[in-house]
Design an enzyme around this catalytic site. Structure first.
Site, mmCIF file in Angstrom:
data_model
loop_
_atom_site.group_PDB
_atom_site.id
_atom_site.type_symbol
_atom_site.label_atom_id
_atom_site.label_comp_id
_atom_site.label_asym_id
_atom_site.label_seq_id
_atom_site.Cartn_x
_atom_site.Cartn_y
_atom_site.Cartn_z
ATOM 1 N N ARG A 1 6.616 -7.289 -3.265
ATOM 2 C CA ARG A 1 5.722 -6.679 -4.266
ATOM 3 C C ARG A 1 6.199 -6.825 -5.698
ATOM 4 O O ARG A 1 5.494 -6.425 -6.611
ATOM 5 C CB ARG A 1 5.496 -5.213 -3.925
ATOM 6 C CG ARG A 1 4.985 -5.056 -2.526
ATOM 7 C CD ARG A 1 4.373 -3.718 -2.204
ATOM 8 N NE ARG A 1 4.063 -3.749 -0.789
ATOM 9 C CZ ARG A 1 4.910 -3.404 0.164
ATOM 10 N NH1 ARG A 1 6.093 -2.921 -0.135
ATOM 11 N NH2 ARG A 1 4.583 -3.519 1.428
ATOM 12 N N THR B 1 10.779 -4.926 1.020
ATOM 13 C CA THR B 1 9.579 -5.549 0.479
ATOM 14 C C THR B 1 9.212 -5.047 -0.917
ATOM 15 O O THR B 1 8.434 -5.689 -1.618
ATOM 16 C CB THR B 1 8.374 -5.247 1.408
ATOM 17 O OG1 THR B 1 8.317 -3.827 1.610
ATOM 18 C CG2 THR B 1 8.522 -5.930 2.743
ATOM 19 N N GLU C 1 8.440 1.181 11.616
ATOM 20 C CA GLU C 1 7.848 0.924 12.938
ATOM 21 C C GLU C 1 8.896 0.390 13.923
ATOM 22 O O GLU C 1 8.572 -0.084 15.009
ATOM 23 C CB GLU C 1 6.704 -0.086 12.818
ATOM 24 C CG GLU C 1 5.369 0.551 12.489
ATOM 25 C CD GLU C 1 5.340 1.243 11.132
ATOM 26 O OE1 GLU C 1 5.629 0.568 10.124
ATOM 27 O OE2 GLU C 1 5.067 2.449 11.077
ATOM 28 N N TRP D 1 9.558 2.396 1.394
ATOM 29 C CA TRP D 1 9.191 1.012 1.070
ATOM 30 C C TRP D 1 8.226 0.836 -0.091
ATOM 31 O O TRP D 1 7.519 -0.182 -0.158
ATOM 32 C CB TRP D 1 8.659 0.312 2.326
ATOM 33 C CG TRP D 1 7.585 1.015 3.084
ATOM 34 C CD1 TRP D 1 7.766 1.975 4.027
ATOM 35 C CD2 TRP D 1 6.169 0.822 2.985
ATOM 36 N NE1 TRP D 1 6.549 2.395 4.520
ATOM 37 C CE2 TRP D 1 5.561 1.703 3.905
ATOM 38 C CE3 TRP D 1 5.353 -0.002 2.215
ATOM 39 C CZ2 TRP D 1 4.183 1.783 4.079
ATOM 40 C CZ3 TRP D 1 3.976 0.068 2.387
ATOM 41 C CH2 TRP D 1 3.412 0.954 3.307
ATOM 42 N N ASP E 1 0.957 8.414 11.360
ATOM 43 C CA ASP E 1 1.483 7.325 10.517
ATOM 44 C C ASP E 1 1.007 7.445 9.077
ATOM 45 O O ASP E 1 0.672 6.468 8.430
ATOM 46 C CB ASP E 1 1.088 5.960 11.110
ATOM 47 C CG ASP E 1 1.804 4.799 10.429
ATOM 48 O OD1 ASP E 1 2.799 5.040 9.721
ATOM 49 O OD2 ASP E 1 1.349 3.644 10.594
ATOM 50 N N ARG F 1 -1.530 9.587 1.669
ATOM 51 C CA ARG F 1 -2.230 8.910 2.770
ATOM 52 C C ARG F 1 -2.950 9.912 3.675
ATOM 53 O O ARG F 1 -3.916 9.564 4.352
ATOM 54 C CB ARG F 1 -1.183 8.095 3.550
ATOM 55 C CG ARG F 1 -1.733 7.031 4.457
ATOM 56 C CD ARG F 1 -0.658 5.975 4.711
ATOM 57 N NE ARG F 1 -0.841 5.290 5.978
ATOM 58 C CZ ARG F 1 -0.063 4.281 6.397
ATOM 59 N NH1 ARG F 1 0.944 3.863 5.643
ATOM 60 N NH2 ARG F 1 -0.276 3.694 7.551
#
Lengths: 268, 544
Positions: free
Chosen positions: B141, B185, B203, B251, B312, B339
């Site tokens: 990113r 990332t 995960e 992340w 999640d 989220r």
């Protein structure tokens, strides 16, 4: 008769027929994870296949081209022979890297793997020079760090050398030291730009296209020019690196070669 | 019309902010100069540059350039495109320093290009092993910069330092063992003379952390565990040994308040994702905002959005910091659209919960209590047969950047009104293998759901306006001083809205998924707006 030798000479229709009739018999599946074809002859055969099938993107000598990365300085996507085999055979999903011609045998794929490994050969060679002494010269009398970086230390006006031993053999290193003008990569040419006001900016040619060019000057400053907005520019295709011939003794040159060749990727 | 007047006033005073003389021409001065910590602290004062992932340390993703504004945005045209040589979708937000743009590419590469033309200076290719563990694509990113050095995360869980002038590797540090499921990332965040960076792998049953490295040497200065060890009382929020494989990754890039010396960072889901039976308890500090003293790495406060998450719903969002007057009181706040479909405003000095309202469709909580803890609706956990819950796994929003405009005092978020059937299953932990304990399935065709850009008043959590996106979007957002909001959609549109009203002002078909956030910069007095779509980086500017 190996299919490979036909590909360059026969008509497409005939090729298709050969492929159709022979495909079922050609073992495409990777049946072993160890490369069975690693002799010098295999390397040479692998080189031949590479030049026919891979060179267009990766360069005839694997040093990188317009589309494919340099393969002489370690591999980005494979760390084992089996991994290399798989990429050469199948390509890399979601990238422009396609697999080798489907009619290629597993044997020839393994040979390509051997050739690729030879480009990154880390085998010890008996050299006359002393690497430790060479490091002293590199960092001292040779003034090499003015322009070259090793592990983040040094200048930017020459190629980064942290892993140069992976991509250059001792003969090539010697020749680069003695006759640096002989084979200068375009990245290390010099361009001299005359701006519209008559002032001149000169530096290493980092990148050039039809309309623009970018360079790094002696102060390591970055410049970008539109060709339409400068008076003129001149390309100098020699190296800014002086030859060590006459500057260092033959023994010192040997030491320097030994040091440079010792700069290789650490295997994990 | 008030915004119109303000925009004109700013436009008149716009020239000095470009930091370069108006008669400046390409090639008149060298590009790139070292980026000191002072420059990063005051990044808002040089809006012609975009010096870090979110633009400024407060992560507002707001450009102070206003040459492109809500009355001339329709004159935007394509100036250049940079084609990334890999086909993976791009998630990069470029950094621009004095006319040089740094673009990260899949899998873990970076290029420097001329920001006015998109043409290359140099390229750095990071060598990778062929047995990577990657959950969700070969993503990167962006970079961080300090001095003349770029810092980048790599998929094999390394942090690399790259010379910004040449692309030479300066140093490389192994942050964690990729063979155990760790990867990296996100763009790091430079704080003073250190590089703060997180880890991915939620995960794969990893055990998360947030690190700070010495920028010059690459030595680890501190590590904050996002799952406390057994010597800490909060470890009791994990049943048995479940904390050892509890995920809680980190992340996405955080934010920093220099006055408080606090680093703010979000943490991801507890693992396994969808089967909470093996990790009973709240599972601290998964799905949390963490505030750490940078000097020491000490945890000052935390807030857990979703205790014992089984859907999640990572708290992997960019925290946005701003100073607001709320109920007559000056507040240093942190805004967060999670989220889990709730929007939150906190006092960022103390962590006090101030505001919490749903901003997207949700069916799992009756609301939030006075401390911000969700009041769960019974029977919303995943089952072997499946349970329909909103939002879906992708969340009410996700990792893609929200934005905040200090001019409108509105928070802009990509919101998704969807739902999914959640399943759970038993799963054994095997090091380096996926460890999720279930999954989700949409119960209706995806086109039945849709996204909105929602403008939220952070003082109340109330919706000010919304802009409907068909079919949906997973793109970040940028707000600008030209009173514009830029974003994109999954079907390849890039568009501009009026930041005050939400009215659409301009759009362009860029052909493929927009999955990153826009950014803006200026070279030689011209403002540019850049977005990655598919595997191409497009840059727009006004007609010459």
């Amino acid at each position: 008769m190996p299919i490979r030798s036909l590909t360059a000479t026969v008509a497409p229709v005939f090729l298709a027929a050969v492929y159709l009739t022979t495909a079922p018999a050609v073992p495409h599946a990777q049946e072993t994870t160890e490369n069975p074809f690693t002799t010098n002859l295999d390397v040479r055969m692998g080189q031949r296949v590479f030049r026919q099938q891979c060179g267009r993107c990766h360069g005839r000598d694997g040093a990188g081209g317009e589309l494919g990365p340099d393969l002489t300085n370690g591999f980005q996507n494979a760390s084992t022979d089996a991994g290399l085999f798989s990429i050469v055979r199948e390509g890399l999903p979601n990238t422009q890297m396609i697999g080798i011609n489907r009619s290629a045998t597993d044997q020839s794929v393994w040979m390509v793997v051997s050739y690729l490994n030879s480009l990154n050969d880390t085998a010890d060679v008996d050299l006359p020079g002393d690497a430790a002494a060479g490091m002293q010269i590199f960092n001292g009398k040779g003034n090499c760090t003015n322009c070259h970086m090793v592990s983040g230390e040094g200048g930017r006006r020459g190629p980064e050398l942290t892993r140069v031993g992976n991509r250059r053999d001792p003969d090539e290193l010697l020749s680069a030291l003695m006759t640096p003008d002989e084979d200068v990569a375009p990245r290390w040419w010099t361009v001299r730009v005359t701006r519209e006001d008559g002032s001149i900016i000169e530096g290493l040619r980092m990148n050039e296209d039809t309309f623009t060019l970018r360079l790094m000057d002696e102060q390591e400053d970055l410049w970008s020019f539109s060709k339409g907005r400068i008076r003129s520019y001149e390309r100098i295709e020699t190296s800014i690196m002086p030859s060590v011939d006459g500057v260092l003794t033959a023994g010192e040159v040997d030491d320097l070669v030994a040091y440079l060749f010792s700069l290789r990727r650490e295997e994990s | 019309m008030k915004p119109f007047v303000i925009a004109i006033a700013l436009l008149v005073g716009a020239h000095p902010v470009f930091g370069q003389p108006a008669e400046s021409q390409p090639g008149a001065a060298p590009s790139f100069s070292p980026v000191t910590w002072e420059r990063l602290l005051n990044a808002a004062d040089e809006p012609h540059n975009w010096l870090m992932y979110s633009g400024t340390l407060d992560s507002q993703h707001f450009s102070r350039l206003d040459q492109v504004h809500n009355r001339n945005v329709s004159e935007l045209e394509l100036k250049w495109a940079y084609q990334i040589p890999q086909l993976d979708r791009a998630e990069t937000v470029p950094v621009v320093v004095d006319g040089v743009m740094f673009i990260t590419e899949a899998p873990s590469n970076v290029v420097a290009v001329d920001a006015a033309t998109g043409r290359l200076y140099w390229r750095y290719n990071h060598p990778l092993p062929d047995d990577l563990r990657i959950c969700c694509g070969r993503n990167n990113r962006g970079v961080a910069i300090l001095g003349e050095t770029l810092f980048m995360s790599t998929l094999d869980a390394k942090l690399v330092a790259i010379d910004a002038r040449s692309g030479n590797l300066v140093w490389e540090r192994t942050v964690a063992d990729y063979r155990s499921g760790y990867s990296k990332t996100a763009a790091p965040l430079v704080v003073k003379d250190e590089v703060v960076t997180g880890i991915a792998g939620g995960e794969f049953g990893i055990k998360g952390f947030i690190d700070s490295y010495n920028a010059e040497t690459g030595e680890l200065e501190w590590r904050v565990d996002t799952i406390p060890g057994p010597d800490h009382p909060d470890n009791q929020t994990w049943a048995g040994d479940s904390w050892r494989t509890g995920g809680s990754a980190s992340w996405i890039t955080g934010a920093y308040d220099p006055d408080l010396d606090l680093v703010y960072w979000g943490t991801g889901n507890p693992g396994p994702d969808w089967n909470g039976d093996v990790r009973m308890g709240d599972n601290l500090y998964s799905d949390s905002a963490m505030a750490m003293k940078h000097e020491t790495g000490g945890l000052e406060w935390y807030f857990q959005f979703t205790p014992h998450d089984v859907h999640d719903w990572d708290a992997i969002q960019v925290p946005i910091l701003a100073d607001l007057t709320m109920d007559g009181q000056e507040r240093k706040v942190m805004m967060w659209a999670n989220r889990n479909a709730f929007f939150y405003t906190f006092d960022r000095e103390t962590g006090e919960f101030l505001v919490g309202e749903p901003f997207a469709k949700q069916s799992w909580a009756e609301g939030l209590d006075s401390n911000g803890r969700p009041i769960r609706i019974p029977d919303t956990f995943p089952t072997p047969e499946g349970t329909l819950v909103a939002p879906p796994v992708g969340g009410g929003t996700n990792w893609f950047s929200p934005a905040y405009s200090p001019r409108t005092e509105l928070f802009y978020v990509q919101a998704f009104d969807g739902e999914a059937i959640y399943f759970k299953r038993d799963e054994e932990y095997v090091e380096g293998d996926r460890y999720t304990g279930g999954g989700q399935q949409y119960n209706l065709p995806m086109d039945k759901y849709q996204s909105f850009i929602r403008a939220i008043d952070p003082k109340t959590g109330n919706l000010r306006w919304e802009y409907e996106i068909q079919p949906r979007s997973t793109a970040g957002i940028m707000a600008t001083a030209g009173d514009l909001v830029f974003s994109g959609s999954v079907d390849g549109y890039f568009f501009a809205l009026d930041a005050v009203s939400g009215q659409e002002l301009w759009h362009m078909n860029v052909g493929r998924l927009v999955h990153s956030a826009p950014m803006s910069y200026a070279v030689d007095g011209k403002q540019y707006i850049t977005i990655a779509a598919g595997n191409v980086v497009y840059t727009f500017g006004l007609r010459d």
